[in-house]
Structure formats: structure tokens, C-alpha cells
Motif scaffolding. Structure first.
Motif, PDB file in Angstrom:
ATOM      1  N   ARG A  77       0.861  -1.191   0.000  1.00  7.85           N
ATOM      2  CA  ARG A  77       0.000   0.000   0.000  1.00  7.85           C
ATOM      3  C   ARG A  77       0.892   1.234   0.000  1.00  7.85           C
ATOM      4  O   ARG A  77       1.631   1.459   0.960  1.00  7.85           O
ATOM      5  N   TYR A 109      -2.512   0.875  -8.215  1.00  3.68           N
ATOM      6  CA  TYR A 109      -3.391   1.794  -7.507  1.00  3.68           C
ATOM      7  C   TYR A 109      -3.681   3.021  -8.360  1.00  3.68           C
ATOM      8  O   TYR A 109      -2.810   3.506  -9.110  1.00  3.68           O
ATOM      9  N   THR A 110      -4.897   3.516  -8.227  1.00  4.78           N
ATOM     10  CA  THR A 110      -5.220   4.811  -8.842  1.00  4.78           C
ATOM     11  C   THR A 110      -4.592   5.914  -8.001  1.00  4.78           C
ATOM     12  O   THR A 110      -4.170   5.686  -6.864  1.00  4.78           O
ATOM     13  N   ASP A 111      -4.551   7.093  -8.554  1.00  5.80           N
ATOM     14  CA  ASP A 111      -4.023   8.220  -7.784  1.00  5.80           C
ATOM     15  C   ASP A 111      -4.934   8.479  -6.590  1.00  5.80           C
ATOM     16  O   ASP A 111      -6.160   8.516  -6.728  1.00  5.80           O
ATOM     17  N   PRO A 112      -4.363   8.639  -5.405  1.00  9.74           N
ATOM     18  CA  PRO A 112      -5.211   8.890  -4.228  1.00  9.74           C
ATOM     19  C   PRO A 112      -5.890  10.258  -4.310  1.00  9.74           C
ATOM     20  O   PRO A 112      -5.332  11.207  -4.865  1.00  9.74           O
ATOM     21  N   VAL A 113      -7.087  10.301  -3.767  1.00  7.75           N
ATOM     22  CA  VAL A 113      -7.825  11.576  -3.709  1.00  7.75           C
ATOM     23  C   VAL A 113      -8.154  11.878  -2.247  1.00  7.75           C
ATOM     24  O   VAL A 113      -8.430  10.976  -1.466  1.00  7.75           O
ATOM     25  N   LEU A 173      -7.420   9.906   2.494  1.00  3.11           N
ATOM     26  CA  LEU A 173      -7.314   9.697   1.051  1.00  3.11           C
ATOM     27  C   LEU A 173      -7.865   8.319   0.677  1.00  3.11           C
ATOM     28  O   LEU A 173      -7.812   7.374   1.484  1.00  3.11           O
ATOM     29  N   THR A 174      -8.376   8.222  -0.518  1.00  2.00           N
ATOM     30  CA  THR A 174      -8.848   6.925  -1.026  1.00  2.00           C
ATOM     31  C   THR A 174      -8.210   6.641  -2.381  1.00  2.00           C
ATOM     32  O   THR A 174      -7.866   7.568  -3.134  1.00  2.00           O
ATOM     33  N   MET A 175      -8.066   5.372  -2.669  1.00  2.00           N
ATOM     34  CA  MET A 175      -7.559   4.950  -3.983  1.00  2.00           C
ATOM     35  C   MET A 175      -8.101   3.554  -4.284  1.00  2.00           C
ATOM     36  O   MET A 175      -8.538   2.832  -3.385  1.00  2.00           O
ATOM     37  N   TRP A 176      -8.074   3.194  -5.554  1.00  3.90           N
ATOM     38  CA  TRP A 176      -8.642   1.914  -6.004  1.00  3.90           C
ATOM     39  C   TRP A 176      -7.545   1.008  -6.556  1.00  3.90           C
ATOM     40  O   TRP A 176      -6.515   1.472  -7.018  1.00  3.90           O
ATOM     41  N   ASN A 177      -7.862  -0.262  -6.525  1.00  2.00           N
ATOM     42  CA  ASN A 177      -7.023  -1.223  -7.224  1.00  2.00           C
ATOM     43  C   ASN A 177      -7.915  -2.359  -7.700  1.00  2.00           C
ATOM     44  O   ASN A 177      -8.902  -2.699  -7.044  1.00  2.00           O
TER      45      ASN A 177
END
Lengths: 489, 258
Positions: free
Chosen positions: A67, A119-123, A103-107
Motif C-alpha cells: 500500500r 493503484y489509482t491516484d489517491p484523492v 485519502l482513497t484509492m482503487w485497485n
């Protein structure tokens, strides 16, 4: 000398086994673990500072989860066919700054070896400034099963625990959503839903002080997703209330960072860390416990302990036994007249029937298993003992179940029945998974039933007839109790 | 208050309480008349009841086998007693209503109901006698087969007995993964199509689904169910049905005694 070395090695191995049964084995060292998530047959949890643990069976854990972003106390969940990972980056704790960000991000996968792992860029979905009554760390996620809405709680002892709403499709904050305060003076918050109740869990007490940590997991509940969350004595969590879920347990000190894992109806686990496992160098370790529900309150079950037990079916209270002739024993009235009141002589203890009194009358080979009235007899006393080297499942090792004092082992048969074989050999059909269910009873499942791929559990098909069948939480036929055998004092 | 008085008081209170509980009327259930329990199986076939209980059976008049108490019914004892051949064809023949068999069985004195427990002198050498017993094709009015009332209704020995029961279950197709589920007052053994499926031991009472067999296949056509039931000084009865793999009763069977 060789013999001595063998003996010492044996003692060391046994000591390690005895230690391990209370925690996860391998290298389960983690702080602030996220809720456990399953991905492609493996289990993952992420911790503070980045990275996390992976397990192929839920029992043996090791490092390797990935992570990015650093920061503290992440959470993770699967939404659709993707994984949403949230974490926090903050200023510096109680004595430092409190400018935090969630922050959140996807995978698409949590498997770092997968070509899809990216992972996507965290927002940023929530934040706190230097000096306000909140510190945006310790994120917890809940997807409301009744509405499909995604909620996020965060915060620590510096002010309030806050709740915001996220978009489950994007992981972004819902536009225009205003944070609300739902609790105070706790951290590691996370929500869950069950049976018409929304639960807010938080960890009270001192963090990060090893064996001196007073971390304890508490809960409040509400009929509304937005609270107020009220404890068992009427205090709201804004007032600092909370009902205990899990506190220090023996030599495992300071549980915190609750996570819920539903295996199926009636079979739930909770994850957390203990700040210090005194049997593992005082390190912070991942722990997985049964999650019980009593009067719509969550409680942690206890780790299953090796011992000598009666194994009682919830169907009618009969005890699992080896099918052998009933052998009478001494003691008791011996007729109705013997039960009369009075008498001045202090009664002597009557010993339990001993294995040696009956074992010679038992057949040498395999025997059937059945249920019968429990009378604490040798053929009804079972030694249940972990076999850590046989692997495990989410939260526990496999066990062997032997007639106490013998090597006669409960075993699954190819026709999906159960028998007592004359000797334990360690094969999969002689290994048993034991899960405490949400109502406190237990599910008992063989590791493998020869010739069967579907999971089967020990089920009372009739009063006297245990068999292997599909587990059904709504039926007492599928449930068992382990009661400690009471020997002569 | 003496022990006996306490017991009588308990008994009276129990009876009074029983009287106010919903259930079978005490007046109805207290009559031992044979016709309250059985009727002749006159139709060609029967069906299991709505809970799957098989009510049509060929019952052999009781074989005397004195047992003064029920403590003796270990697995070994029940097996020995119920695999013993009392009459030719016991494990193979399909009897007809009215058939008679010759049995060598142990003599026991008639029960003296005024004297409480049945009397037996264990120290005496058993006296054997030749007896002729008759098969009866009956439909039970209850879900359970009250063997005790079968015996008393025919004026036969009621305690310390072995009963033999046979019925035929017809299936319109092979039925896989079914289980025979029985309950018996005291010990019993059960066979389906000659295969031993169950042995019930101990001082037990009749409970629905007390013991359940492994999964079996009932074959298309006729399947022979055979049981021996043994008792000491208690009220013999049994119930039997087939259940599916989920424990649900199987009712789409045809029962015959021919």
C-alpha cells in the motif's frame, strides 16, 4: 547428549505451538490493521506506515501486502470487482500538528504479483487543519447494505470522530456533503450494520505503549446511520460512551482497530491488533477472534483452547461419543431409596469412571460415532488439540479430536459420515475446523471429506446421529457446544 | 412427608397439570383398547402420513424374552438379542397377515398389575417353551406403533419381549440420499433390503428421528423394511419414516404389506 538435544528441541517446538494458538502464526506483526479483505483466495490487511500482511489460509500470515502513501491506520473494502483502500496522512500526533488528510484509492487486485495490480491516484476525501477539534486520521469505511451508500469515519483523541459520505462508484466525497461529529475521545473508528442497527466502533485508552497500552475496543449503536450512537447504559459516544467489545486478553495486551469479516450467515470474525503480545516479544500482532452477537451487541469470542471436552449437540443436548457398550460405574443412589434426605456422614468423592476401566472392552478397530446422553464417560471425553503444522483457516488452526487418553480420532468418511478411527494419522479427514458462531455455539467442519469438494459440517441428522452435511445457521442441528470435562477435584 | 407421599403428590399434580394442557384428551389416551391404536390393513396400499411416518406394518406377536430392567440394553446385548434367529425366515421372509411362526422362547409368568413391577426370578434357570405366534397386518391410528398396546390388546406378554416388524415400501423411481429415521422405546435393529442400517441401544424412549441411518438409495419398486424391537419393563413402541438429505420427510411412497 543427542537425546537431550532432541528433548530440548521437542520442548521448544511444543512451547512454540502452545504460544501460537492464541494468535496468528508466521509473522503477524502489524500495527493498526485494516479490515481484512479477501482477494483471489488470499487474505490481506494493511497497516500503519505502508504495506501489510498476506495470508493464504487466514491462519499463517506474513508481510508482503503493498500500500503506497505511508501514513496511518488504513482501511480497505471490496466494492463491486474493485478494492477501495483508504488511509490517512497526518501532522504528528497528540503533541504535534493535527493537519490530517483522508485519502482513497482503487485497485483491481490486492495481489502485488498480479499484472492488474495498480493503484489509482489517491484523492483527498476529508481533512483537518492544524487546530480544530478533529485530527483526520484512522479512517474506517462502511457500505450500507440497506441503501448502498458509502460512509467514512475518521478521527482520534484530538477532538471528534467525524463521519462523511463517499461516492461508492468513485471513492470521492459526495458533493456538498458536510461532516458530522459522531463520537469523541477515541480513535480507530469504523461502522457496521446488522439487524436494523448501525454500529460505531472505536478504540479507547492508551495507544502505542506496548505492554502498558490500555487500548480497548468499544461500541455504540443507533437506528440511524448518522447516530446518535448510544451505549448499553444510555450514554452517547459524543459523551464518551461505549460498550466493551474486547479488552486485554491474558498475555495479549491492548486490542484496537476493529474490523468485521462475514464468512457467511452466523459465521463472523473480527480483526484487530494487540498492542503487545507478551508471548511474541511484546510486539504488536494481528488478532482474529470470533465475533458474537448478544442482544444485538457485538462481543469478541475467545480463542479456542486445547482441552478435554464434552462435545454437545445443540439439537437436544446429547454428547458426541464413540459407539461402544455402556459400562456401568459406581456411585449414586442405586435405587430410589438412596436419595433420601438426612444422614450425618460426610459423603466421599466418587471418582469418575477411568479410561482403564473400559478401554479393554472397546473394539480394536474403527468405531462409529453417535450422540447419546452425556454421563461424562471415557467414550464421551474428547481431547481437542490444535495441529498448527496442518495449516488453518481465518482465525484458527486445524484441530485433532481424540478420545481422551487415546489416539482414537474423529474422522470424516468418504460417504460423508463420521467415525472414530483407531489412530490419528494427521490426514485431512481427521483434521477439524472449529468456528465459534455469532450466537456462541460452534461449527465443526472436517478439513476435507474424501471425494467431496463442497464444504460440509458436523450436523446432527437425528438425536443420536451425527453426519456431515451442509451447514445451516438457522438449525440447531448444525451447532455444537464444547463443555470442559470436570475431573475429580 | 414420606418419599412415597411425595411421589404420589407429584404424580397427582402432574396429572392435574396434564389435564389443563392442550393435547390428546386423557380420557381418549387412557383406554388400552386395541381399536384405539390399530385397525386391520384392509386396503391394498397405504401412504405415509403428512410427516412421512409409515403406519402400515406386519407385526409379529411378542416373543417372550424376560428382562426385569432396561439397564441391560448395551449395543452388544441388543445385537445378540436381535440377530438371534427365533424363527425360520426371520431375516428374509415376507410374511402375510395371519401367517404363523413357531418360536422357542423363554417362559415368563403373567404380569401381576397389582404388584407393580413385573416379577422375575433372575436366579432361576430359564424355562423354554414352544409357541406359535401370528403376524398381523395393521394400520396404526397414531404416527407411532404402540407395540405395548398391540401386545396387551391381544392378551399377550407385555414386558420383557422382542417384537418383529416388517413392511414394504414401493418407490416409482430410485430415490438416492434418503435416510431411515426411527425412534424406539428401548433397543432395536433395522434393516432395509437386507442391509443392517441402525442399532439403537440403551434405556431410551421413543423420539421422532432419534436415530437416522446413513444415506441410502431406495430402489424403484419394492423395498423391504425389517425391524426388531426389544424391551424390558416399559411400553414398547416405535416410529419410522424416511427423510431426505435436508431432513424433510419423504411422503411420496406407497406402503404395502403384500
Amino acid at each position: 547428549m543427542k537425546q537431550n538435544i532432541k528433548y530440548i528441541c521437542g520442548v521448544l517446538i511444543l512451547s512454540a505451538i502452545a504460544v501460537d494458538i492464541y494468535g496468528q502464526i508466521g509473522a503477524p506483526f502489524i500495527h493498526d490493521p485494516s479490515t481484512i479483505v479477501e482477494c483471489d483466495g488470499k487474505y490481506y490487511t494493511f497497516g500503519t506506515g505502508g504495506g501489510g500482511l498476506i495470508s493464504e489460509d487466514g491462519w499463517h500470515w506474513s508481510g508482503g501486502a503493498v500500500r503506497p502513501g505511508g501514513g496511518a491506520a488504513p482501511d480497505a473494502m471490496k466494492i463491486g470487482d474493485r478494492y477501495l483502500v483508504a488511509y490517512s496522512a497526518t501532522g504528528g500526533g497528540l503533541g504535534g500538528g493535527h493537519a490530517g488528510r483522508i485519502l482513497t484509492m482503487w485497485n483491481k487486485t490486492l495481489d502485488p504479483d498480479s499484472p492488474d495490480f495498480k493503484y489509482t491516484d489517491p484523492v483527498v476525501v476529508a481533512s483537518s487543519v492544524e487546530d480544530e477539534d478533529c485530527d483526520a486520521i484512522d479512517v474506517g469505511l462502511m457500505l450500507d447494505p440497506t441503501t448502498g451508500r458509502l460512509w467514512c469515519t475518521y478521527g482520534t483523541y484530538y477532538g471528534f470522530i467525524r463521519q462523511v459520505e463517499l461516492d461508492p462508484a468513485t471513492g470521492f466525497r459526495v458533493e456538498g456533503n458536510e461532516a458530522i461529529d459522531v463520537a469523541v475521545d477515541c480513535e480507530a473508528s469504523v461502522m457496521m450494520y446488522r439487524n436494523g442497527w448501525y454500529y460505531l466502533l472505536g478504540t479507547h485508552g492508551t495507544c502505542c505503549d506496548g505492554a502498558n497500552s490500555t487500548y480497548t475496543i468499544y461500541v455504540g449503536r443507533s437506528r440511524s446511520v448518522n447516530g446518535p450512537f448510544i451505549d448499553n447504559v444510555g450514554r452517547t459516544m459524543i459523551e464518551g460512551g461505549g460498550r466493551k467489545v474486547l479488552s486485554t486478553e491474558g498475555r495479549r495486551v491492548g486490542p484496537g482497530h476493529f474490523g468485521r469479516y462475514i464468512i457467511e450467515e452466523g459465521v463472523e470474525k473480527m480483526s484487530c491488533h494487540f498492542e503487545a503480545d507478551l508471548d511474541q516479544g511484546g510486539r504488536s500482532v494481528l488478532a482474529i477472534r470470533p465475533l458474537l452477537w448478544k442482544n444485538d451487541w457485538p462481543e469478541a469470542g475467545e480463542p479456542f483452547e486445547d482441552g478435554v471436552y464434552e462435545i454437545e449437540t445443540a439439537r437436544n443436548g446429547y454428547a458426541l461419543e464413540m459407539t461402544v457398550d455402556f459400562v456401568r460405574t459406581g456411585g449414586g443412589m442405586g435405587g430410589m431409596g438412596g436419595g433420601r434426605n438426612g444422614g450425618n456422614t460426610a459423603p466421599a468423592q466418587v471418582p469418575n469412571q477411568q479410561l482403564s476401566e473400559v478401554i479393554d472392552s472397546w473394539p480394536k478397530g474403527d468405531c462409529q460415532a453417535r450422540n447419546g446422553y452425556y454421563v461424562a464417560r471415557p467414550w464421551q471425553r474428547w481431547t481437542v488439540q490444535a495441529v498448527p503444522e496442518a495449516g488453518g483457516y481465518l482465525g484458527g488452526p486445524y484441530y485433532k479430536i481424540l478420545i481422551a487418553g487415546t489416539e482414537r480420532a474423529l474422522a470424516a468418511t468418504a460417504d460423508a459420515e463420521v467415525q472414530v478411527v483407531s489412530a490419528f494419522t494427521g490426514t485431512d479427514e481427521q483434521l477439524w475446523r472449529i468456528d465459534q458462531l455469532t450466537d456462541g455455539s460452534f461449527r465443526i467442519m472436517p478439513k476435507k471429506v474424501p471425494g467431496h469438494s463442497e464444504p460440509l459440517a458436523l450436523v446432527s441428522m437425528g438425536d443420536c446421529t451425527p453426519t456431515l452435511a451442509e451447514f445451516n445457521f438457522s438449525s440447531d442441528n448444525s451447532k455444537w457446544y464444547f463443555r470442559h470435562f470436570e475431573p475429580l477435584k | 412427608m414420606t418419599y412415597k407421599t411425595q411421589f404420589l403428590t407429584f404424580l397427582m399434580v402432574s396429572v392435574m397439570l396434564a389435564g389443563i394442557q392442550p393435547g390428546i384428551s386423557a380420557q381418549q389416551s387412557s383406554s388400552p383398547a386395541f381399536e384405539n391404536y390399530f385397525m386391520p390393513a384392509v386396503t391394498k396400499t397405504a401412504k405415509p402420513d403428512e410427516k412421512g411416518f409409515i403406519r402400515r406394518w406386519l407385526l409379529l406377536e411378542p416373543i417372550s424374552k424376560p428382562n426385569r430392567n432396561n439397564r441391560v440394553f448395551t449395543d452388544s446385548y441388543v445385537r445378540d438379542a436381535l440377530t438371534h434367529e427365533y424363527f425360520p425366515g426371520q431375516f428374509t421372509a415376507i410374511p402375510k397377515d395371519g401367517d404363523k411362526v413357531k418360536v422357542k422362547m423363554e417362559t415368563q409368568a403373567p404380569v401381576n398389575l397389582q404388584a407393580g413391577r413385573p416379577a422375575a426370578n433372575q436366579s432361576q434357570t430359564p424355562v423354554m417353551e414352544d409357541a406359535e405366534l401370528t403376524w398381523h397386518a395393521l394400520d396404526s391410528k397414531l404416527f407411532n406403533i404402540k407395540l405395548f398396546r398391540f401386545a396387551t390388546g391381544l392378551g399377550k406378554t407385555r414386558y420383557g419381549v422382542v417384537f418383529w416388524a416388517v413392511t414394504i415400501v414401493e418407490c416409482d423411481r430410485d430415490m438416492e440420499n434418503v435416510r431411515l429415521a426411527v425412534g424406539t422405546n428401548k433397543g432395536s435393529m433395522w434393516w432395509v433390503n437386507g442391509e443392517e442400517l441402525l442399532l439403537l441401544s440403551g434405556d431410551r424412549h421413543m423420539n421422532v428421528d432419534s436415530a437416522v441411518s446413513k444415506r441410502i438409495t431406495l430402489k424403484k419398486g419394492r423395498n423391504i423394511i425389517r425391524a426388531g424391537i426389544i424391551n424390558g419393563p416399559s411400553m414398547s413402541d416405535f416410529c419410522a419414516r424416511f427423510i431426505d438429505d435436508k431432513g424433510n420427510p419423504i411422503t411420496n411412497l406407497t406402503i404395502t404389506c403384500k
